[in-house]
Design a protein around this motif. Structure first.
Motif, PDB file in Angstrom:
ATOM      1  N   HIS A 247      -5.545  50.015  -0.658  1.00  0.00           N
ATOM      2  CA  HIS A 247      -5.652  51.035   0.395  1.00  0.00           C
ATOM      3  C   HIS A 247      -7.026  51.710   0.399  1.00  0.00           C
ATOM      4  O   HIS A 247      -7.710  51.736   1.425  1.00  0.00           O
ATOM      5  CB  HIS A 247      -4.523  52.049   0.221  1.00  0.00           C
ATOM      6  CG  HIS A 247      -4.493  53.113   1.274  1.00  0.00           C
ATOM      7  ND1 HIS A 247      -4.583  52.820   2.618  1.00  0.00           N
ATOM      8  CD2 HIS A 247      -4.415  54.475   1.190  1.00  0.00           C
ATOM      9  CE1 HIS A 247      -4.540  53.956   3.308  1.00  0.00           C
ATOM     10  NE2 HIS A 247      -4.452  54.966   2.462  1.00  0.00           N
ATOM     11  N   HIS A 248      -7.441  52.229  -0.739  1.00  0.00           N
ATOM     12  CA  HIS A 248      -8.738  52.921  -0.754  1.00  0.00           C
ATOM     13  C   HIS A 248      -9.899  51.949  -0.634  1.00  0.00           C
ATOM     14  O   HIS A 248     -10.932  52.266  -0.040  1.00  0.00           O
ATOM     15  CB  HIS A 248      -8.850  53.796  -2.014  1.00  0.00           C
ATOM     16  CG  HIS A 248      -7.930  54.985  -1.950  1.00  0.00           C
ATOM     17  ND1 HIS A 248      -7.656  55.780  -3.032  1.00  0.00           N
ATOM     18  CD2 HIS A 248      -7.218  55.511  -0.905  1.00  0.00           C
ATOM     19  CE1 HIS A 248      -6.815  56.747  -2.662  1.00  0.00           C
ATOM     20  NE2 HIS A 248      -6.532  56.590  -1.378  1.00  0.00           N
ATOM     21  N   THR A 249      -9.726  50.772  -1.186  1.00  0.00           N
ATOM     22  CA  THR A 249     -10.756  49.734  -1.044  1.00  0.00           C
ATOM     23  C   THR A 249     -10.968  49.417   0.442  1.00  0.00           C
ATOM     24  O   THR A 249     -12.109  49.327   0.928  1.00  0.00           O
ATOM     25  CB  THR A 249     -10.311  48.486  -1.839  1.00  0.00           C
ATOM     26  OG1 THR A 249     -10.422  48.806  -3.223  1.00  0.00           O
ATOM     27  CG2 THR A 249     -11.161  47.264  -1.528  1.00  0.00           C
ATOM     28  N   ASN A 250      -9.868  49.293   1.170  1.00  0.00           N
ATOM     29  CA  ASN A 250      -9.975  48.970   2.594  1.00  0.00           C
ATOM     30  C   ASN A 250     -10.452  50.173   3.414  1.00  0.00           C
ATOM     31  O   ASN A 250     -11.207  50.013   4.380  1.00  0.00           O
ATOM     32  CB  ASN A 250      -8.635  48.452   3.122  1.00  0.00           C
ATOM     33  CG  ASN A 250      -8.313  47.084   2.544  1.00  0.00           C
ATOM     34  OD1 ASN A 250      -9.167  46.455   1.915  1.00  0.00           O
ATOM     35  ND2 ASN A 250      -7.093  46.623   2.736  1.00  0.00           N
ATOM     36  N   GLU A 251     -10.041  51.364   2.996  1.00  0.00           N
ATOM     37  CA  GLU A 251     -10.526  52.568   3.686  1.00  0.00           C
ATOM     38  C   GLU A 251     -12.063  52.642   3.595  1.00  0.00           C
ATOM     39  O   GLU A 251     -12.743  52.939   4.564  1.00  0.00           O
ATOM     40  CB  GLU A 251      -9.955  53.837   3.035  1.00  0.00           C
ATOM     41  CG  GLU A 251      -8.504  54.130   3.343  1.00  0.00           C
ATOM     42  CD  GLU A 251      -8.061  55.454   2.720  1.00  0.00           C
ATOM     43  OE1 GLU A 251      -8.913  56.251   2.296  1.00  0.00           O
ATOM     44  OE2 GLU A 251      -6.853  55.686   2.645  1.00  0.00           O
ATOM     45  N   ILE A 252     -12.589  52.364   2.387  1.00  0.00           N
ATOM     46  CA  ILE A 252     -14.048  52.431   2.188  1.00  0.00           C
ATOM     47  C   ILE A 252     -14.731  51.394   3.082  1.00  0.00           C
ATOM     48  O   ILE A 252     -15.728  51.685   3.760  1.00  0.00           O
ATOM     49  CB  ILE A 252     -14.426  52.178   0.709  1.00  0.00           C
ATOM     50  CG1 ILE A 252     -13.935  53.320  -0.169  1.00  0.00           C
ATOM     51  CG2 ILE A 252     -15.941  52.002   0.544  1.00  0.00           C
ATOM     52  CD1 ILE A 252     -14.064  53.062  -1.669  1.00  0.00           C
ATOM     53  N   ALA A 253     -14.175  50.183   3.095  1.00  0.00           N
ATOM     54  CA  ALA A 253     -14.800  49.112   3.875  1.00  0.00           C
ATOM     55  C   ALA A 253     -14.898  49.510   5.350  1.00  0.00           C
ATOM     56  O   ALA A 253     -15.972  49.428   5.957  1.00  0.00           O
ATOM     57  CB  ALA A 253     -13.993  47.823   3.709  1.00  0.00           C
ATOM     58  N   GLN A 254     -13.804  49.983   5.902  1.00  0.00           N
ATOM     59  CA  GLN A 254     -13.808  50.358   7.329  1.00  0.00           C
ATOM     60  C   GLN A 254     -14.772  51.496   7.600  1.00  0.00           C
ATOM     61  O   GLN A 254     -15.523  51.475   8.572  1.00  0.00           O
ATOM     62  CB  GLN A 254     -12.448  50.914   7.755  1.00  0.00           C
ATOM     63  CG  GLN A 254     -11.290  50.032   7.592  1.00  0.00           C
ATOM     64  CD  GLN A 254      -9.974  50.801   7.627  1.00  0.00           C
ATOM     65  OE1 GLN A 254      -9.011  50.271   8.098  1.00  0.00           O
ATOM     66  NE2 GLN A 254      -9.920  52.008   7.149  1.00  0.00           N
ATOM     67  N   SER A 255     -14.709  52.524   6.735  1.00  0.00           N
ATOM     68  CA  SER A 255     -15.485  53.738   7.013  1.00  0.00           C
ATOM     69  C   SER A 255     -16.976  53.474   6.861  1.00  0.00           C
ATOM     70  O   SER A 255     -17.779  53.843   7.720  1.00  0.00           O
ATOM     71  CB  SER A 255     -15.082  54.863   6.054  1.00  0.00           C
ATOM     72  OG  SER A 255     -13.688  55.030   6.094  1.00  0.00           O
ATOM     73  N   GLU A 256     -17.341  52.818   5.758  1.00  0.00           N
ATOM     74  CA  GLU A 256     -18.772  52.629   5.502  1.00  0.00           C
ATOM     75  C   GLU A 256     -19.357  51.539   6.401  1.00  0.00           C
ATOM     76  O   GLU A 256     -20.530  51.611   6.773  1.00  0.00           O
ATOM     77  CB  GLU A 256     -19.005  52.363   4.008  1.00  0.00           C
ATOM     78  CG  GLU A 256     -18.548  53.560   3.177  1.00  0.00           C
ATOM     79  CD  GLU A 256     -19.032  53.581   1.730  1.00  0.00           C
ATOM     80  OE1 GLU A 256     -19.655  52.603   1.293  1.00  0.00           O
ATOM     81  OE2 GLU A 256     -18.775  54.599   1.054  1.00  0.00           O
ATOM     82  N   ALA A 257     -18.534  50.567   6.769  1.00  0.00           N
ATOM     83  CA  ALA A 257     -19.027  49.553   7.711  1.00  0.00           C
ATOM     84  C   ALA A 257     -19.327  50.222   9.055  1.00  0.00           C
ATOM     85  O   ALA A 257     -20.283  49.870   9.739  1.00  0.00           O
ATOM     86  CB  ALA A 257     -18.001  48.435   7.887  1.00  0.00           C
ATOM     87  N   ALA A 258     -18.530  51.198   9.428  1.00  0.00           N
ATOM     88  CA  ALA A 258     -18.726  51.867  10.717  1.00  0.00           C
ATOM     89  C   ALA A 258     -19.937  52.793  10.698  1.00  0.00           C
ATOM     90  O   ALA A 258     -20.702  52.833  11.663  1.00  0.00           O
ATOM     91  CB  ALA A 258     -17.471  52.658  11.098  1.00  0.00           C
ATOM     92  N   THR A 259     -20.127  53.533   9.615  1.00  0.00           N
ATOM     93  CA  THR A 259     -21.178  54.574   9.629  1.00  0.00           C
ATOM     94  C   THR A 259     -22.470  54.136   8.943  1.00  0.00           C
ATOM     95  O   THR A 259     -23.519  54.718   9.179  1.00  0.00           O
ATOM     96  CB  THR A 259     -20.695  55.854   8.895  1.00  0.00           C
ATOM     97  OG1 THR A 259     -20.552  55.542   7.501  1.00  0.00           O
ATOM     98  CG2 THR A 259     -19.368  56.356   9.445  1.00  0.00           C
ATOM     99  N   GLY A 260     -22.373  53.172   8.037  1.00  0.00           N
ATOM    100  CA  GLY A 260     -23.549  52.769   7.267  1.00  0.00           C
ATOM    101  C   GLY A 260     -23.904  53.786   6.190  1.00  0.00           C
ATOM    102  O   GLY A 260     -24.966  53.716   5.568  1.00  0.00           O
TER     103      GLY A 260
END
Ligand code: AMP
Ligand code: ZN
Length: 472
Positions: A247-260
């Motif tokens: 869950h947190h691994t995927n949350e990080i991927a989505q969030s950081e991929a979106a914002t950089g």
């Protein structure tokens, strides 16, 4: 007070420094509301409450956001489970929204009883579908998604840092990966952002989206709502350790991929409550709730005391015997405070000795929330014969700002039999003198009572007589 916290990202204890000076932005993964919270879930919320209170105590203003997962889907993305909200709905004949409301209320009733401070914002997933869609569109524009078999997936191969939090070795995972049951995935670790093709019959909660009518994947709600309320980078993200790997691994991927940008600076995870059959979980059917503990005669504060007795990063073994031991400790503490309240008033100026206890307590709590050691300091302080009773009360109330037992609300023990008859007689003569406006006589009588080792307190409704504050 300085605070250091174990950051799962670095696997080390780091001094806590928020992005803004005195303002902390904190997000905690909240409950899924298709059933009651079990006491394992509640352990996690108690540890988060200790964290929140430690930050409050240290002078930070904390904005604490928590999601409520009221979207009916399973909390995974393999789409191979069951729609738990729908299942409960079918079993009970109630509407899915009504079920979510019922269990959300039940959740907050439990957390209130455990003195867990309510989040500044508790946001329901169903009320933020537009925010989730906007985030998925942003990821889509940046090339992090693909559409297959009717669902929108996040492609982990487009995010180079995937798995950093959990220290996943992707090569190993790739070669050893089981064949995922979802043939649409390009990488078995890819996950769904938006479902339009559900394997569930009669999916109950559906929304329009650019990809068709459907519902969001589980992980996207936390990324979307946390950034909506806390900004694209914030200080703390919490949850149970089970969330690290997926869950947190995927949350990080989505969030950081979106914002950089780095999304979260401190990842704080609580260990599990376990019982003799292993991890407690909702899907196991039988599980312990706060209500059940109460039916067995326990006070919610017994459970809080039990949880505080273990460090949040260690597994805590539940047994009725261990809970009973905690209940005894909690009862002794409350009785001690009640008896101090009977005899003493609140001291504002603390002696050096009393201050030392406060410092010790702060050092333990500030050092990665060592609440069990903090509780031990509270007991040492209460047993210290060199402190006055009123100082003990003042120290206990101060420590309680973090421990959260609400000690100041305990009713003093009323022990009238221990006040001798002649003293009670003098007090009633004084009351009579006051009624007759003979204040000189009233003062004389007060002096006699005090001389004899008792004190009189006039409150709006009554006059209270008690033994004088014990200076030892
Ligand atoms: P859930 O409602 O299942 O999403 O879980 C809510 C929170 O409880 C999450 O932070 C989980 O990590 C945590 N949790 C689940 N099971 C346990 C357990 N046995 N002990 C401690 N925390 C748990
Ligand atoms: Zn989450």
């Amino acid at each position: 007070m300085n605070v250091s916290l174990f950051n799962t990202m670095s696997r080390s204890i780091e001094p806590f420094e928020p992005i803004s000076n005195s303002f902390v932005r904190m997000y905690c993964c909240g409950p899924t509301v298709y059933n009651f919270a079990h006491i394992g879930n509640l352990r996690t919320y108690i540890f988060e409450d200790i964290l929140r209170r430690t930050l409050d105590y240290s002078g930070y203003e904390v904005k604490h956001v928590m999601n409520i997962t009221d979207v009916g889907h399973l909390t995974g993305d393999n789409d191979d489970g069951e729609d738990k909200m729908l299942k409960t709905s079918q079993e009970t004949g109630r509407d899915v929204y009504e079920i979510a409301r019922f269990y959300t209320d039940a959740f907050f009733s439990d957390t209130d009883e455990l003195h867990i401070l309510r989040p500044s914002i508790a946001c329901k997933a169903t009320e933020h579908i537009d925010v989730m869609i906007a985030l998925i569109q942003r990821l889509e524009k940046l090339g992090h998604t693909y559409f297959a078999g009717g669902n929108v997936y996040f492609s982990i191969d487009t995010f180079s840092d995937y798995g950093r939090l959990a220290r996943l070795n992707l090569d190993e995972l790739q070669s050893g990966a089981r064949i995922d049951i979802d043939p649409n995935k390009r990488n078995p670790k890819d996950f769904v952002l938006w479902f339009t093709k559900s394997k569930f019959e009669n999916q109950a909660m559906l929304w329009d989206s650019p990809w068709g009518v459907g519902y969001p994947g589980w992980h996207i709600e936390c990324s979307a709502m946390s950034m909506h309320y806390l900004g694209e980078s914030f200080d703390i993200h919490c949850g149970g350790i089970d969330h690290i790997g997926v869950h947190h691994t995927n949350e990080i991927a989505q969030s950081e991929a979106a914002t950089g940008k780095t999304w979260v600076n401190y990842w704080i995870h609580g260990e599990f409550l376990v019982n003799d059959t292993g991890k407690m979980s909702k899907s196991k059917g039988e599980f312990l709730t706060l209500q059940l503990l109460k039916e067995q005669g326990f006070d919610p504060m017994d459970y809080r005391y039990f949880c505080i007795g273990g460090h949040y990063r260690s597994q805590l073994q539940f047994s009725w015997e261990a809970l009973q031991a905690a209940a005894n400790g909690r009862k002794n503490l409350f009785e001690k405070i009640a008896s101090l309240m009977k005899q003493a008033s609140y001291a504002h100026n603390l002696s050096d000795q009393a201050k030392q206890y406060i410092e010790q307590f702060e050092t333990f709590l500030g050092n990665d929330l060592n609440a069990p050691r903090g509780l031990a300091v509270l007991w040492s302080m209460l047993r210290d014969k060199t402190l006055s009773d009123s100082e003990k009360l003042a120290c206990a109330f101060q420590m309680d700002r973090i421990l959260g037992f609400n000690l100041a609300e305990i009713k003093p023990i009323v022990d009238e039999v221990s006040i001798p008859q002649n003293i009670l007689e003098l007090v009633s003569q004084r009351t009579e003198a006051k009624r007759n406006k003979n204040y000189k006589r009233a003062d004389e009588l007060r002096a006699i009572v005090e001389e004899a080792g008792y004190q009189i307190k006039d409150t709006p409704g009554e006059t209270i007589v008690s033994r004088r504050c014990n200076q030892n």
